[in-house]
Design an enzyme around this catalytic site. Structure first.
Site, PDB file in Angstrom:
ATOM      1  N   LEU A  20       0.847  -1.192   0.000  1.00 58.31           N
ATOM      2  CA  LEU A  20       0.000   0.000   0.000  1.00 58.31           C
ATOM      3  C   LEU A  20       0.887   1.248   0.000  1.00 58.31           C
ATOM      4  CD1 LEU A  20      -3.017   1.001   0.269  1.00 58.31           C
ATOM      5  CD2 LEU A  20      -2.434   1.435   2.667  1.00 58.31           C
ATOM      6  N   ASP A  46       4.117   0.885   2.468  1.00 58.22           N
ATOM      7  CA  ASP A  46       5.265   1.708   2.096  1.00 58.22           C
ATOM      8  C   ASP A  46       5.103   3.103   2.706  1.00 58.22           C
ATOM      9  OD1 ASP A  46       7.682   2.029   0.176  1.00 58.22           O
ATOM     10  OD2 ASP A  46       6.455   3.837  -0.080  1.00 58.22           O
ATOM     11  N   TYR A  51       6.510  12.001   4.182  1.00 54.98           N
ATOM     12  CA  TYR A  51       5.071  12.009   3.874  1.00 54.98           C
ATOM     13  C   TYR A  51       4.267  12.614   5.038  1.00 54.98           C
ATOM     14  CZ  TYR A  51       6.488   8.569   0.301  1.00 54.98           C
ATOM     15  OH  TYR A  51       7.118   7.917  -0.732  1.00 54.98           O
ATOM     16  N   LYS A  80      11.581   5.509   4.734  1.00 55.29           N
ATOM     17  CA  LYS A  80      12.674   6.134   3.979  1.00 55.29           C
ATOM     18  C   LYS A  80      13.293   7.304   4.736  1.00 55.29           C
ATOM     19  CE  LYS A  80       9.851   5.098  -0.040  1.00 55.29           C
ATOM     20  NZ  LYS A  80       8.486   5.444   0.376  1.00 55.29           N
ATOM     21  N   HIS A 113      15.955   7.912   0.547  1.00 57.25           N
ATOM     22  CA  HIS A 113      14.815   8.328  -0.283  1.00 57.25           C
ATOM     23  C   HIS A 113      15.246   8.881  -1.648  1.00 57.25           C
ATOM     24  CE1 HIS A 113      10.396   9.779   0.312  1.00 57.25           C
ATOM     25  NE2 HIS A 113      10.617   9.475  -0.935  1.00 57.25           N
TER      26      HIS A 113
END
Ligand code: A2P
Length: 318
Positions: A20, A46, A51, A80, A113
């Site tokens: 996901l 994920d 985020y 990440k 990342h």
């Protein structure tokens, strides 16, 4: 619940092929989205510090685990390292914060990342002097610090994201250690065969991000007249042939290529639809038609890191 496709990493550990995606998921909608996803059968999630929604994910995971709905060891959680924590001394604290936010003792996979470094206090640089160059903080320094986190059992595997063949080779040459994963943008408009072949030769898996074209990106990240994967004529025809949705066709293509894929959805119906992509099996003709769609088009072109005066140009080495 049907068993899901898994893919073996270099050491035989298995990662669920469909995960996901959580980029662009709003914190307030993500708690319920994670509960729904796990109940539907998602086992791979994920995440990323940048985020800014890992605390919602952590709360949902804790509640699911406490309620006995899922065991930690049945889940695959990726996160990440953000670009402002590339210096050796900054990596452990960044991972510690992510573990705290996710309410976990360890990750399954921790990725660098981007092959781009910022000064520590900067989240999104506005000026060239907010960057650190790769001479100041070499990728190999950050990669070594990630490897140390694996040694410290804070993560079971380590890897990278947005790395070209050249950059993968450079960190392998510098350290002798091969990343388990490279997460990159991948879809029929950007099939990246040379990168896939190189990674296969080194037993590096690829994870496909933006598999549906990430149409929920902020307008500033979108090119004018960018193509729409979900409305592509060939994709629509294949959806018709397989009595599937366009999204399912796009997801199934990665499974055929033995790549992981992380479609983002906060909608329960679409989460289920995406998970059920596994049933599609393409014919040779289907695959030939999909092959013809490649136009080396990136939805996430990385140009936002190229500010006049900083040292980042052509980050994908194309
Ligand atoms: P939503 O979260 O409301 O379902 P990507 O994974 O390439 O970043 O794309 C994510 C975008 O695609 C989101 O806008 C998401 O919306 C949407 N999406 C996810 N699954 C599907 C689907 N099965 N059909 C159409 N759109 C989808």
């Amino acid at each position: 619940m049907k068993p899901q496709k898994t893919i073996a990493l270099y050491n035989g550990d298995l990662i669920p092929a469909i995960g996901l995606g959580t980029w662009k998921s709003k914190p307030e909608e993500l708690y319920q989205a994670i509960i729904n996803a796990v109940q539907l059968g998602y086992r791979h999630i994920d995440c990323a510090a940048i985020y800014a929604n890992e605390t919602s994910i952590g709360k949902a995971l804790k509640d699911l685990i406490t309620a006995g709905e899922i065991k930690r060891e049945s889940l695959w959680i990726t996160s990440k390292l953000w670009n402002n924590a590339h210096r050796k001394k900054d990596v452990a604290p960044a991972l510690e914060q992510t573990l705290k936010d996710l309410k976990l003792d360890y990750l399954d996979l921790y990725l660098m990342h981007w092959p781009v470094a910022f000064k520590p206090e900067v989240r999104y640089p506005q000026t060239a002097d907010e960057y650190l160059s790769l001479d100041e903080v070499p990728l190999a320094e950050t990669w070594e610090a990630l490897l140390q986190q694996k040694e410290a059992q804070k993560t079971r595997h380590v890897g990278v994201s947005n790395f070209s063949v050249k950059k993968l080779q450079s960190i392998i040459d510098a350290t002798g250690e091969i990343p388990a994963m490279n997460q990159v943008e991948l879809h029929p408009y950007l099939k990246q065969d040379a990168l896939l072949a190189f990674c296969k030769s080194k037993r590096i898996l690829l994870t496909a991000y933006s598999p549906l074209g990430s149409r929920d990106r902020i307008p500033e990240m979108k090119a004018e007249n960018e193509p729409n994967l979900l409305q592509d004529q060939t994709i629509l025809e294949l959806a018709e042939i397989h009595q599937a949705s366009p999204a399912q066709v796009l997801i199934a293509w990665h499974l055929h290529r033995n790549c992981c894929v992380i479609p983002k959805s906060v909608n329960k119906q679409r989460q289920l639809e995406n998970l059920e992509s596994e049933r599609i099996k393409f014919s040779e003709e289907d695959l030939n038609n999909l092959k013809k769609l490649d136009k080396n088009f990136r939805f996430v072109n990385g140009k936002f890191f190229e500010i006049p005066g900083n040292s980042y140009v052509n980050i994908y080495d194309e």
